[in-house]
Design an enzyme around this catalytic site. Structure first.
Site, PDB file in Angstrom:
ATOM      1  N   CYS A   3      82.492 -20.873   6.911  1.00  0.00           N
ATOM      2  CA  CYS A   3      82.110 -21.622   8.115  1.00  0.00           C
ATOM      3  C   CYS A   3      83.370 -22.077   8.848  1.00  0.00           C
ATOM      4  CB  CYS A   3      81.251 -22.829   7.735  1.00  0.00           C
ATOM      5  SG  CYS A   3      80.948 -23.920   9.129  1.00  0.00           S
ATOM      6  N   CYS A   6      83.762 -25.874   9.051  1.00  0.00           N
ATOM      7  CA  CYS A   6      84.220 -26.461   7.784  1.00  0.00           C
ATOM      8  C   CYS A   6      85.724 -26.214   7.605  1.00  0.00           C
ATOM      9  CB  CYS A   6      83.437 -25.881   6.620  1.00  0.00           C
ATOM     10  SG  CYS A   6      81.765 -26.529   6.445  1.00  0.00           S
ATOM     11  N   ASP A  29      86.068 -27.962  22.627  1.00  0.00           N
ATOM     12  CA  ASP A  29      85.619 -26.576  22.480  1.00  0.00           C
ATOM     13  C   ASP A  29      86.751 -25.638  22.893  1.00  0.00           C
ATOM     14  OD1 ASP A  29      82.499 -25.198  22.505  1.00  0.00           O
ATOM     15  OD2 ASP A  29      84.189 -23.975  23.168  1.00  0.00           O
ATOM     16  N   HIS A  95      76.259 -29.100  15.538  1.00  0.00           N
ATOM     17  CA  HIS A  95      77.185 -29.753  16.467  1.00  0.00           C
ATOM     18  C   HIS A  95      76.483 -29.992  17.790  1.00  0.00           C
ATOM     19  CE1 HIS A  95      77.575 -25.374  16.874  1.00  0.00           C
ATOM     20  NE2 HIS A  95      77.812 -25.584  18.151  1.00  0.00           N
TER      21      HIS A  95
HETATM   22  P1  5GP Z   1      77.106 -22.795  19.632  1.00  0.00           P
HETATM   23  O1  5GP Z   1      76.605 -21.628  20.412  1.00  0.00           O
HETATM   24  O2  5GP Z   1      77.150 -22.512  18.145  1.00  0.00           O
HETATM   25  O3  5GP Z   1      76.368 -24.057  19.967  1.00  0.00           O
HETATM   26  O4  5GP Z   1      78.573 -23.048  20.135  1.00  0.00           O
HETATM   27  C1  5GP Z   1      79.691 -22.902  19.347  1.00  0.00           C
HETATM   28  C2  5GP Z   1      80.871 -23.333  20.183  1.00  0.00           C
HETATM   29  O5  5GP Z   1      82.005 -23.385  19.357  1.00  0.00           O
HETATM   30  C3  5GP Z   1      81.204 -22.390  21.336  1.00  0.00           C
HETATM   31  O6  5GP Z   1      81.145 -23.114  22.551  1.00  0.00           O
HETATM   32  C4  5GP Z   1      82.607 -21.894  21.017  1.00  0.00           C
HETATM   33  O7  5GP Z   1      83.424 -21.810  22.178  1.00  0.00           O
HETATM   34  C5  5GP Z   1      83.129 -22.940  20.069  1.00  0.00           C
HETATM   35  N1  5GP Z   1      84.069 -22.449  19.074  1.00  0.00           N
HETATM   36  C6  5GP Z   1      83.945 -21.327  18.317  1.00  0.00           C
HETATM   37  N2  5GP Z   1      84.993 -21.187  17.491  1.00  0.00           N
HETATM   38  C7  5GP Z   1      85.795 -22.247  17.722  1.00  0.00           C
HETATM   39  C8  5GP Z   1      87.051 -22.654  17.173  1.00  0.00           C
HETATM   40  O8  5GP Z   1      87.635 -22.022  16.301  1.00  0.00           O
HETATM   41  N3  5GP Z   1      87.576 -23.806  17.659  1.00  0.00           N
HETATM   42  C9  5GP Z   1      86.947 -24.530  18.632  1.00  0.00           C
HETATM   43  N4  5GP Z   1      87.557 -25.650  19.046  1.00  0.00           N
HETATM   44  N5  5GP Z   1      85.771 -24.178  19.166  1.00  0.00           N
HETATM   45  C10 5GP Z   1      85.211 -23.043  18.716  1.00  0.00           C
HETATM   46 ZN    ZN Z   2      80.332 -25.854   8.052  1.00  0.00          ZN
END
Ligand code: 5GP
Ligand code: ZN
Length: 105
Positions: A3, A6, A29, A95
């Protein structure tokens, strides 16, 4: 478990936190939709919103979101809170997105 959030929590991926306490972390993000795009999440790995059953944790998440809205001065600039689920989420670690300011306000 593989994850990414995590790993961020465990500092395997370096990241600056906007806020952190024993239960919650907040960080920007990586792909912001608006100038402010924060992710507010429990440190505990809950896979989605349906996994959130702990009332105390729910209250803490609410309080931190309210604190972030005020700290980021979004209360009268337009903001959006989003929880993706049911397969629309990219990351399977609960989240809340806090996004703003939204246009026209
Ligand atoms: P979801 O679609 O799961 O609600 O959104 C996941 C969010 O996590 C996305 O907006 C994506 O840009 C962000 N995200 C994905 N990987 C990373 C990361 O490694 N670091 C950060 N800060 N954000 C991430
Ligand atoms: Zn997790």
């Amino acid at each position: 478990m593989n994850c990414i959030f995590c790993k961020i929590r465990d500092r395997e991926i370096p990241k600056e936190f906007t806020y952190e306490d024993e239960d919650i972390m907040v960080f920007p993000d990586i792909n912001p939709l608006k100038p402010i795009h924060l992710l507010v999440m429990p440190k505990k790995h809950l896979k989605d919103f349906l996994d959130l059953k702990d009332k105390t944790l729910l209250e803490k998440i609410k309080n931190i979101i309210q604190k972030m809205i005020k700290e980021q001065k979004l209360e009268d600039k337009g903001y959006r809170l989003v929880i993706n689920g049911g397969g629309t989420q990219i990351v399977d670690h609960l989240h809340v997105h806090l996004v703003g300011p939204l246009g026209g306000v």
